[in-house]
Design an enzyme around this catalytic site. Structure first.
Site, PDB file in Angstrom:
ATOM      1  N   TRP A 154       0.943  -1.358   0.021  1.00 30.59           N
ATOM      2  CA  TRP A 154      -0.068   0.041   0.048  1.00 30.59           C
ATOM      3  C   TRP A 154       0.907   1.358   0.049  1.00 30.59           C
ATOM      4  CZ3 TRP A 154      -4.199  -0.329  -2.118  1.00 30.59           C
ATOM      5  CH2 TRP A 154      -5.185  -1.474  -1.757  1.00 30.59           C
ATOM      6  N   LYS A 188     -12.595  -1.214   7.803  1.00 30.46           N
ATOM      7  CA  LYS A 188     -11.853  -2.385   8.449  1.00 30.46           C
ATOM      8  C   LYS A 188     -12.286  -2.373   9.944  1.00 30.46           C
ATOM      9  CE  LYS A 188      -8.681  -2.537   5.096  1.00 30.46           C
ATOM     10  NZ  LYS A 188      -8.635  -3.544   4.188  1.00 30.46           N
ATOM     11  N   ASP A 229      -1.496   6.519   6.598  1.00 32.07           N
ATOM     12  CA  ASP A 229      -2.334   5.821   6.132  1.00 32.07           C
ATOM     13  C   ASP A 229      -2.800   4.775   7.130  1.00 32.07           C
ATOM     14  OD1 ASP A 229      -4.337   4.070   5.012  1.00 32.07           O
ATOM     15  OD2 ASP A 229      -2.848   3.599   3.334  1.00 32.07           O
TER      16      ASP A 229
END
Length: 363
Positions: free
Chosen positions: A102, A195, A171
């Site tokens: 990511w 999440k 992030d």
């Protein structure tokens, strides 16, 4: 019917109690005669939800008063573009810590638009650790340091916040609200909600007000400017109202379960249970070095790809879903976020033991 347990990385499991509350309120919210799916985003009903959502989030994370909370109707991945567009000009550049897939994708997106460079990377080690950051490698005109404290795909975790004289952007899509956090160590935090916060389709931003003011406001398409959303109090466009409602229910659930500190202890117990078994096994293995292992995304492998495929198929027959590793790296991944009860992790562990024995491996 076999109980279904969602070990997927996102959209992730929601607590049964939260789902039941949503079900009860779905058709007639607060005796309004309207479904929660129908209420207007500028109505008093929704403003009450939105206000309580922001107040509760500030309480749970102890967010300082000089930080702005934004709820954006877009995937977290859009921030890969918005961040460099907002905070880099023709001279400045962004420094990126590449600790997994990511953060690597964020760097690649930033480099398409502005000047961005790798400050540190663990890619040569297959992201089995978080790279060391050498402040001497910070280049002139660097505007921010970007990092990903928990890499969902690779299953690694940043254990210490870098000490740098730069604004830090993080992030936290897969780790926000899963462990204690000092928000003021960061200037900009973002997280996709799918999440630990709500259903997919909403992104949360926490930003120091003084940092947002550095945005190149007049040079951007209106929607892509963070200042636009700050000035409109997250209502520049119609927000995903249902997602905000679910987020409120999730934060209420989190508070009722003791808040972040309590679920952090619970998450540690769940992760230790799996890692201890994997490390003691001669059948399963984890590539990530123990010091850097994620507490919410447990990534591991089996002796062969064929065995991993069989593992996933047999697990699904037992009601254990979402265990297939990300398509970029393969393997097995068990995402055990806040909503995942210890009893479900124990069911996975029992299956892992049974599967290993079935394949003729002593544990």
């Amino acid at each position: 019917m076999t109980e279904a347990i969602n070990f997927g990385a996102g959209p992730a499991m929601l607590p049964t109690a939260v789902l039941q509350t949503i079900q009860q309120e779905l058709l007639n919210y607060q005796q309004s005669g309207l479904s929660i799916l129908e209420i207007n985003h500028r109505s008093a009903l929704f403003q009450t939800i939105f206000t309580e959502l922001n107040v509760l989030l500030r309480e749970l994370l102890d967010i300082p008063s000089d930080y702005v909370i934004l709820w954006l109707g877009a995937p977290a991945r859009l921030q890969f573009s918005m961040i460099p567009l907002n905070f880099l000009d023709d001279v400045s550049r962004g420094a990126y810590v590449v600790s997994g897939i990511w953060s690597k994708l964020a760097l690649e997106e930033a480099a398409k638009l502005k000047q961005a460079y790798v400050l540190a990377s663990s890619e040569e080690n297959q992201f089995n650790q978080v790279p060391h950051i050498d402040n001497k490698c910070i280049k002139p005109h660097t505007a921010y340091l970007y990092l990903t404290p928990n890499e969902t795909i690779n299953g690694n975790r940043l254990t210490q916040i870098p000490q740098v004289d730069l604004p830090i952007i993080a992030d936290m899509t897969s780790c926000l609200l899963t462990e204690p956090l000092k928000v003021n160590q960061f200037d900009f935090i973002f997280a996709g909600v799918q999440k630990n916060i709500a259903n997919a389709g909403l992104t949360l931003v926490l930003a120091r007000h003084s940092f947002l003011k550095k945005s190149v406001y007049n040079m951007l398409p209106t929607y892509l400017s963070y200042q636009t959303h700050e000035q409109a109090h997250s209502l520049y466009g119609t927000p995903p109202t249902f997602n905000c409602y679910v987020a409120l229910k999730m934060l209420q659930w989190l508070k009722a379960h003791g808040g972040v500190a309590a679920v952090y202890q619970h998450n540690q117990i769940k992760a230790k249970l799996l890692y201890d078994y994997i490390d003691a096994s001669n059948f399963y293995y984890c590539k990530v070095l123990p010091k850097y292992r994620s507490q919410v995304n447990v990534c591991f492998g089996l002796p062969s790809h064929e065995l991993e495929q069989t593992f996933v198929l047999m697990a699904e027959k037992k009601g254990l879903y979402g265990l297939k590793g990300h398509r970029f790296v393969g393997g097995i991944r068990a995402s055990i976020y806040n909503a995942m009860p210890l009893s479900s992790v124990k069911k996975l562990l029992d299956f892992m033991q049974t599967f290993a024995q079935l394949k003729g491996h002593k544990q």
